[in-house]
Motif scaffolding. Sequence first.
Motif, PDB file in Angstrom:
ATOM      1  N   SER A   1       0.835  -1.195   0.000  1.00  0.00           N
ATOM      2  CA  SER A   1       0.000   0.000   0.000  1.00  0.00           C
ATOM      3  C   SER A   1       0.872   1.248   0.000  1.00  0.00           C
ATOM      4  CB  SER A   1      -0.878  -0.003   1.252  1.00  0.00           C
ATOM      5  OG  SER A   1      -1.411   1.273   1.435  1.00  0.00           O
TER       6      SER A   1
ATOM      7  N   TYR B   1      -0.152   3.864   1.605  1.00  0.00           N
ATOM      8  CA  TYR B   1      -0.774   4.667   2.658  1.00  0.00           C
ATOM      9  C   TYR B   1       0.282   5.440   3.447  1.00  0.00           C
ATOM     10  CZ  TYR B   1      -3.793   5.891   6.548  1.00  0.00           C
ATOM     11  OH  TYR B   1      -4.491   6.589   7.502  1.00  0.00           O
TER      12      TYR B   1
ATOM     13  N   SER C   1      -0.616   2.991   9.900  1.00  0.00           N
ATOM     14  CA  SER C   1      -1.368   2.830  11.152  1.00  0.00           C
ATOM     15  C   SER C   1      -0.597   2.048  12.213  1.00  0.00           C
ATOM     16  CB  SER C   1      -2.709   2.140  10.877  1.00  0.00           C
ATOM     17  OG  SER C   1      -3.513   2.977  10.085  1.00  0.00           O
TER      18      SER C   1
ATOM     19  N   PHE D   1      -7.273   8.087  15.079  1.00  0.00           N
ATOM     20  CA  PHE D   1      -8.543   7.349  15.144  1.00  0.00           C
ATOM     21  C   PHE D   1      -9.481   7.991  16.157  1.00  0.00           C
ATOM     22  CE2 PHE D   1      -6.127   3.277  13.796  1.00  0.00           C
ATOM     23  CZ  PHE D   1      -6.269   3.613  12.471  1.00  0.00           C
TER      24      PHE D   1
ATOM     25  N   LEU E   1     -10.992  11.150  14.672  1.00  0.00           N
ATOM     26  CA  LEU E   1     -11.975  10.820  13.623  1.00  0.00           C
ATOM     27  C   LEU E   1     -13.259  10.280  14.242  1.00  0.00           C
ATOM     28  CD1 LEU E   1      -9.650   9.102  10.964  1.00  0.00           C
ATOM     29  CD2 LEU E   1     -10.672  11.393  10.849  1.00  0.00           C
TER      30      LEU E   1
ATOM     31  N   GLY F   1     -11.201  -0.979   5.882  1.00  0.00           N
ATOM     32  CA  GLY F   1     -10.188  -0.057   6.440  1.00  0.00           C
ATOM     33  C   GLY F   1     -10.715   0.599   7.701  1.00  0.00           C
TER      34      GLY F   1
ATOM     35  N   GLY G   1      -9.934   1.090  10.749  1.00  0.00           N
ATOM     36  CA  GLY G   1      -9.189   1.846  11.759  1.00  0.00           C
ATOM     37  C   GLY G   1      -9.367   1.235  13.145  1.00  0.00           C
TER      38      GLY G   1
ATOM     39  N   GLU H   1      -8.853  -4.378   7.869  1.00  0.00           N
ATOM     40  CA  GLU H   1      -7.884  -3.315   8.184  1.00  0.00           C
ATOM     41  C   GLU H   1      -6.491  -3.825   7.832  1.00  0.00           C
ATOM     42  OE1 GLU H   1      -7.901   0.078   9.204  1.00  0.00           O
ATOM     43  OE2 GLU H   1      -5.767  -0.342   8.953  1.00  0.00           O
ATOM     44  N   LEU H   2      -5.750  -2.951   7.161  1.00  0.00           N
ATOM     45  CA  LEU H   2      -4.360  -3.269   6.813  1.00  0.00           C
ATOM     46  C   LEU H   2      -3.538  -3.470   8.084  1.00  0.00           C
ATOM     47  CD1 LEU H   2      -2.811  -3.360   4.083  1.00  0.00           C
ATOM     48  CD2 LEU H   2      -2.270  -0.940   4.437  1.00  0.00           C
TER      49      LEU H   2
ATOM     50  N   HIS I   1      -6.306  -7.328   6.355  1.00  0.00           N
ATOM     51  CA  HIS I   1      -6.729  -7.490   4.961  1.00  0.00           C
ATOM     52  C   HIS I   1      -6.352  -6.239   4.181  1.00  0.00           C
ATOM     53  CE1 HIS I   1      -9.814  -7.321   1.699  1.00  0.00           C
ATOM     54  NE2 HIS I   1      -9.730  -8.635   1.742  1.00  0.00           N
ATOM     55  N   ASP I   2      -5.859  -6.460   2.960  1.00  0.00           N
ATOM     56  CA  ASP I   2      -5.519  -5.350   2.068  1.00  0.00           C
ATOM     57  C   ASP I   2      -6.597  -5.287   0.990  1.00  0.00           C
ATOM     58  OD1 ASP I   2      -4.549  -3.751   0.017  1.00  0.00           O
ATOM     59  OD2 ASP I   2      -2.475  -4.425   0.259  1.00  0.00           O
ATOM     60  N   ILE I   3      -7.380  -4.232   0.996  1.00  0.00           N
ATOM     61  CA  ILE I   3      -8.521  -4.150   0.076  1.00  0.00           C
ATOM     62  C   ILE I   3      -8.071  -4.027  -1.377  1.00  0.00           C
ATOM     63  CG2 ILE I   3      -8.835  -1.622   0.228  1.00  0.00           C
ATOM     64  CD1 ILE I   3     -11.591  -4.349  -0.009  1.00  0.00           C
TER      65      ILE I   3
ATOM     66  N   ARG J   1     -14.721   4.675   5.197  1.00  0.00           N
ATOM     67  CA  ARG J   1     -14.536   6.112   5.458  1.00  0.00           C
ATOM     68  C   ARG J   1     -13.050   6.427   5.377  1.00  0.00           C
ATOM     69  NH1 ARG J   1     -16.434   8.361  11.211  1.00  0.00           N
ATOM     70  NH2 ARG J   1     -14.422   7.501  11.835  1.00  0.00           N
ATOM     71  N   LEU J   2     -12.707   7.358   4.490  1.00  0.00           N
ATOM     72  CA  LEU J   2     -11.343   7.873   4.394  1.00  0.00           C
ATOM     73  C   LEU J   2     -10.328   6.788   4.058  1.00  0.00           C
ATOM     74  CD1 LEU J   2     -11.534  10.237   7.508  1.00  0.00           C
ATOM     75  CD2 LEU J   2     -11.895  10.812   5.095  1.00  0.00           C
ATOM     76  N   VAL J   3     -10.729   5.856   3.219  1.00  0.00           N
ATOM     77  CA  VAL J   3      -9.820   4.784   2.795  1.00  0.00           C
ATOM     78  C   VAL J   3      -9.488   4.950   1.305  1.00  0.00           C
ATOM     79  CG1 VAL J   3      -9.467   2.295   2.639  1.00  0.00           C
ATOM     80  CG2 VAL J   3     -10.775   3.249   4.560  1.00  0.00           C
TER      81      VAL J   3
ATOM     82  N   LEU K   1      -5.901   5.542  -1.699  1.00  0.00           N
ATOM     83  CA  LEU K   1      -5.457   4.436  -2.545  1.00  0.00           C
ATOM     84  C   LEU K   1      -5.349   4.853  -4.006  1.00  0.00           C
ATOM     85  CD1 LEU K   1      -7.815   1.688  -1.045  1.00  0.00           C
ATOM     86  CD2 LEU K   1      -5.458   2.238  -0.372  1.00  0.00           C
TER      87      LEU K   1
HETATM   88  C1  LIG Z   1      -7.612   7.732   7.578  1.00  0.00           C
HETATM   89  S1  LIG Z   1      -7.693   6.133   8.258  1.00  0.00           S
HETATM   90  C2  LIG Z   1      -9.455   5.960   8.487  1.00  0.00           C
HETATM   91  C3  LIG Z   1      -9.798   4.887   9.489  1.00  0.00           C
HETATM   92  C4  LIG Z   1     -11.296   4.673   9.670  1.00  0.00           C
HETATM   93  N1  LIG Z   1     -11.928   4.240   8.441  1.00  0.00           N
HETATM   94  C5  LIG Z   1     -11.935   5.945  10.157  1.00  0.00           C
HETATM   95  O1  LIG Z   1     -12.543   6.670   9.367  1.00  0.00           O
HETATM   96  O2  LIG Z   1     -11.817   6.228  11.375  1.00  0.00           O
HETATM   97  C6  LIG Z   1      -7.441   5.082   6.848  1.00  0.00           C
HETATM   98  C7  LIG Z   1      -7.394   3.609   7.235  1.00  0.00           C
HETATM   99  O3  LIG Z   1      -7.313   2.800   6.057  1.00  0.00           O
HETATM  100  C8  LIG Z   1      -6.412   1.745   6.308  1.00  0.00           C
HETATM  101  N2  LIG Z   1      -5.891   1.304   5.021  1.00  0.00           N
HETATM  102  C9  LIG Z   1      -4.998   1.932   4.213  1.00  0.00           C
HETATM  103  N3  LIG Z   1      -4.756   1.198   3.116  1.00  0.00           N
HETATM  104  C10 LIG Z   1      -5.523   0.073   3.221  1.00  0.00           C
HETATM  105  C11 LIG Z   1      -5.694  -1.078   2.414  1.00  0.00           C
HETATM  106  N4  LIG Z   1      -5.040  -1.211   1.262  1.00  0.00           N
HETATM  107  N5  LIG Z   1      -6.549  -2.045   2.838  1.00  0.00           N
HETATM  108  C12 LIG Z   1      -7.219  -1.908   4.010  1.00  0.00           C
HETATM  109  N6  LIG Z   1      -7.079  -0.836   4.836  1.00  0.00           N
HETATM  110  C13 LIG Z   1      -6.242   0.141   4.434  1.00  0.00           C
HETATM  111  C14 LIG Z   1      -5.356   2.358   7.194  1.00  0.00           C
HETATM  112  O4  LIG Z   1      -4.612   1.395   7.906  1.00  0.00           O
HETATM  113  C15 LIG Z   1      -6.201   3.253   8.097  1.00  0.00           C
HETATM  114  O5  LIG Z   1      -6.630   2.589   9.252  1.00  0.00           O
END
Ligand SMILES: C[S@@+](CC[C@H](N)C(=O)[O-])C[C@H]1O[C@@H](n2cnc3c(N)ncnc32)[C@H](O)[C@@H]1O
Length: 271
Positions: free
Chosen positions: A2, A4, A8, A17, A20, A47, A49, A71-72, A91-93, A109-111, A115
């Motif tokens: 990723s 990212y 995290s 977290f 948010l 994702g 969090g 969640e990654l 898991h990596d989406i 949310r915010l994922v 990407l």
């Molecule tokens: C900005 S945070 C938002 C967390 C949560 N969704 C929230 O809104 O509170 C983005 C999240 O996406 C996860 N993330 C990033 N790339 C990802 C991937 N490829 N697959 C799954 N999760 C991922 C990160 O680890 C992080 O926890």
Amino acid sequence: MSHYLFDSAAAQAAGRFSALESCYDPVSRRQMELTGLATGWRCLEVGGGSASLGDWLGERVGPRGEVTVTELEPRWAASRHRPDHVRLLRHDIVHDPLPGMDYDLVHARLVLLHLPERLEVLEKLVAALRPGGWLVLEEFDCGWTPVLAAPDASAAALFDRVHTALTDLVAEAGADPLWGRRTLGAMAAAGLREIAASTYAEAWPGGSTGIALHRHNTDQVADGLARSGVSAAELARFQALLRHPEFVVNSYPLISARGRRSHESEKDGPR
Ligand SMILES: C[S@@+](CC[C@H](N)C(=O)[O-])C[C@H]1O[C@@H](n2cnc3c(N)ncnc32)[C@H](O)[C@@H]1O
């Protein structure tokens, strides 16, 4: 791997977290309720969090339903206790196969904002819905964060300079800081129906829970900011502003978009 930026696994993730959760979870819960969320639903939280929303979904759907939180980096979510019908997966989406299909509700949310493969991931999430199932995507528009009040004339310029450097770093890592304003259109292009969206923002005064998001984010990428020309003194002044009671900045606007897969079981319209 990723791209990212805000890994995290870092200590700053807990603060991010928490900010948010406290600023945006009430909004996200309302958005998910608008789909008709009911007992017995199968939900996917991508994702997740800290999994605050996944755990809430677990309460809403009850033990006859099922929630999978992906969640990654699940270390923060793993520290919370949850019932058997709420499953947490590392898991990596982008690269992993979906953990299931035929969901009533998929939420992220915010994922996708972060990407580079967001459009492919959007298609994957649409394909994971049952006919008539809902996708709710909530994303920031990082392009509208006006300073609303400042203790002196230079404060707004300092905020904008450091915040722009931060946003540039996010974009260099493959994110789209303006993805929030493009989400609804992308969902329509992915064939979803009954598309709707609303936008939430609030004023973040210095010292508030929400404004701490900027502190956690700039702390985590301080080295990158320095490479972009933000001096240690500027970063210190920026962080002091975030605690100043006379400084107020608009929160990131959260655009919550929802759309529904058509009831026909065959693959939906234009992709
Ligand atoms: C900005 S945070 C938002 C967390 C949560 N969704 C929230 O809104 O509170 C983005 C999240 O996406 C996860 N993330 C990033 N790339 C990802 C991937 N490829 N697959 C799954 N999760 C991922 C990160 O680890 C992080 O926890």
